[in-house]
Write a protein that holds these residues in place. Structure first.
Motif, PDB file in Angstrom:
ATOM      1  N   ASN A 162      34.822 -21.513   0.099  1.00 16.94           N
ATOM      2  CA  ASN A 162      35.922 -20.712   1.256  1.00 16.94           C
ATOM      3  C   ASN A 162      35.547 -20.383   2.156  1.00 16.94           C
ATOM      4  O   ASN A 162      36.069 -20.379   3.180  1.00 16.94           O
ATOM      5  N   GLU A 190      44.719 -17.720   2.455  1.00 18.38           N
ATOM      6  CA  GLU A 190      44.916 -17.068   1.647  1.00 18.38           C
ATOM      7  C   GLU A 190      44.641 -18.051   0.291  1.00 18.38           C
ATOM      8  O   GLU A 190      45.972 -19.575   0.493  1.00 18.38           O
ATOM      9  N   PHE A 227      33.585 -18.905  -4.325  1.00 19.53           N
ATOM     10  CA  PHE A 227      33.932 -17.812  -3.177  1.00 19.53           C
ATOM     11  C   PHE A 227      32.372 -16.871  -3.049  1.00 19.53           C
ATOM     12  O   PHE A 227      31.953 -16.578  -3.875  1.00 19.53           O
ATOM     13  N   THR A 228      32.537 -16.979  -1.839  1.00 18.71           N
ATOM     14  CA  THR A 228      30.931 -15.921  -0.717  1.00 18.71           C
ATOM     15  C   THR A 228      32.118 -14.775   0.158  1.00 18.71           C
ATOM     16  O   THR A 228      32.929 -15.249   0.273  1.00 18.71           O
ATOM     17  N   THR A 229      31.754 -13.656  -1.011  1.00 16.16           N
ATOM     18  CA  THR A 229      32.633 -12.054  -0.097  1.00 16.16           C
ATOM     19  C   THR A 229      31.003 -11.576   0.496  1.00 16.16           C
ATOM     20  O   THR A 229      30.972 -10.782  -0.011  1.00 16.16           O
ATOM     21  N   LEU A 232      29.971  -8.527   2.286  1.00 18.76           N
ATOM     22  CA  LEU A 232      30.350  -7.040   2.280  1.00 18.76           C
ATOM     23  C   LEU A 232      29.472  -6.050   3.347  1.00 18.76           C
ATOM     24  O   LEU A 232      28.417  -6.436   3.961  1.00 18.76           O
TER      25      LEU A 232
END
Length: 211
Positions: free
Chosen positions: A27, A149, A204-206, A208
Motif C-alpha cells: 500500500n 481506499e 499492508f503497513t500501518t 501507529l
C-alpha cells in the motif's frame, strides 16, 4: 474484449516452463505514485507501478490498454455521486512479462468523462502507457488525489479469468476494488483489479502513532 486482449489470450501457448514472476502489491505504492506525478517527464517515463511491484524493468514488459465510453451503471454512479447513465471512461489494462503469456493482473479503471474532458489526451488510449499514471493524468486537469481506499476479497476465478491469467486448476483470484478520492473527498477514480492467487501477495503497513 479488444483485439489486443485477443492477441494476448492467443499467446497462452507460450513456454509454461518459465517460472511466473511474483508480484508484491504494497500500500506504500500509492504515495510512491503520487510523489512521481509532478516529476519531469523523463523520470515518469522511466518506470511505473508494474516495475514497482515486480522489480522488473520497462524493457521486460508488454503493455496493452483499451478505452471505451460507457453509461454509468448504478454500482458506479452511486460512489461517483453522479446520475445513472452519466458518461464514464472505462479503461482496461493488461501488462505481462515479455517472456510470459499471461498478464500480471486484469485492471479496469473508471473515470467520470466530464471530469477529465478538459484534456482530450486523457480520452485516447493511444497515449498509454501514460508517464506517471492516473495521478499525473488527473494532475493535468487540476485534480490531486488525497486518499485511496482498497477493499480486498477472494473467490474462484471465472473461466475467462482463469484462461486469461493462465491459472492452474483450483487457484483463486484476489479482487481489489480501489477507490481514489481527491482532496475535497470526491471520488475521482474507481479501479477493479483481479490478481492471480498463485503469484500475487498483498502487503499492508500501518504506521501507529507513539504514546
Amino acid at each position: 474484449m479488444s483485439k489486443a486482449y485477443d492477441v494476448l489470450a492467443d499467446d497462452q501457448r507460450g513456454d509454461q516452463r518459465h517460472p511466473r514472476t511474483p508480484m508484491l502489491r504494497d500500500n506504500h505504492r500509492h504515495q510512491w505514485e503520487k510523489d512521481r506525478a509532478r516529476r519531469p517527464l523523463t523520470t515518469r517515463a522511466a518506470t511505473g507501478t508494474t516495475e514497482h511491484d515486480t522489480g522488473l524493468e520497462l524493457r521486460d514488459l508488454v503493455f496493452h490498454a483499451h478505452y471505451r465510453e460507457i453509461a454509468a451503471p448504478p454500482r458506479l454512479a452511486r460512489p461517483f455521486g453522479v446520475a445513472e447513465g452519466t458518461p464514464l471512461l472505462e479503461r482496461g489494462y493488461r501488462t505481462r512479462h515479455a517472456a510470459e503469456s499471461a498478464p500480471f493482473s486484469l485492471v479496469t479503471s473508471y473515470l467520470v468523462r466530464d471530469l477529465i474532458a478538459a484534456n482530450p489526451a486523457l480520452l485516447d488510449a493511444a497515449n498509454e502507457p501514460w508517464p506517471g499514471g492516473t495521478h499525473n493524468q488527473l494532475y493535468t486537469v487540476g485534480i490531486e488525489i488525497g486518499r485511496v481506499e482498497e477493499r480486498v476479497s477472494a473467490r474462484p476465478p471465472t473461466p475467462e479469468e482463469a484462461r486469461e491469467l493462465g491459472l492452474p486448476p483450483g487457484t483463486p483470484v484476489l479482487l481489489v476494488c480501489k477507490t481514489s478520492y481527491d482532496i475535497t473527498d470526491r471520488v475521482v477514480e474507481i479501479a477493479e483489479v483481479t490478481l492471480p492467487g498463485d503469484r500475487a501477495d498483498l502487503l499492508f503497513t500501518t504506521p501507529l502513532e507513539r504514546w
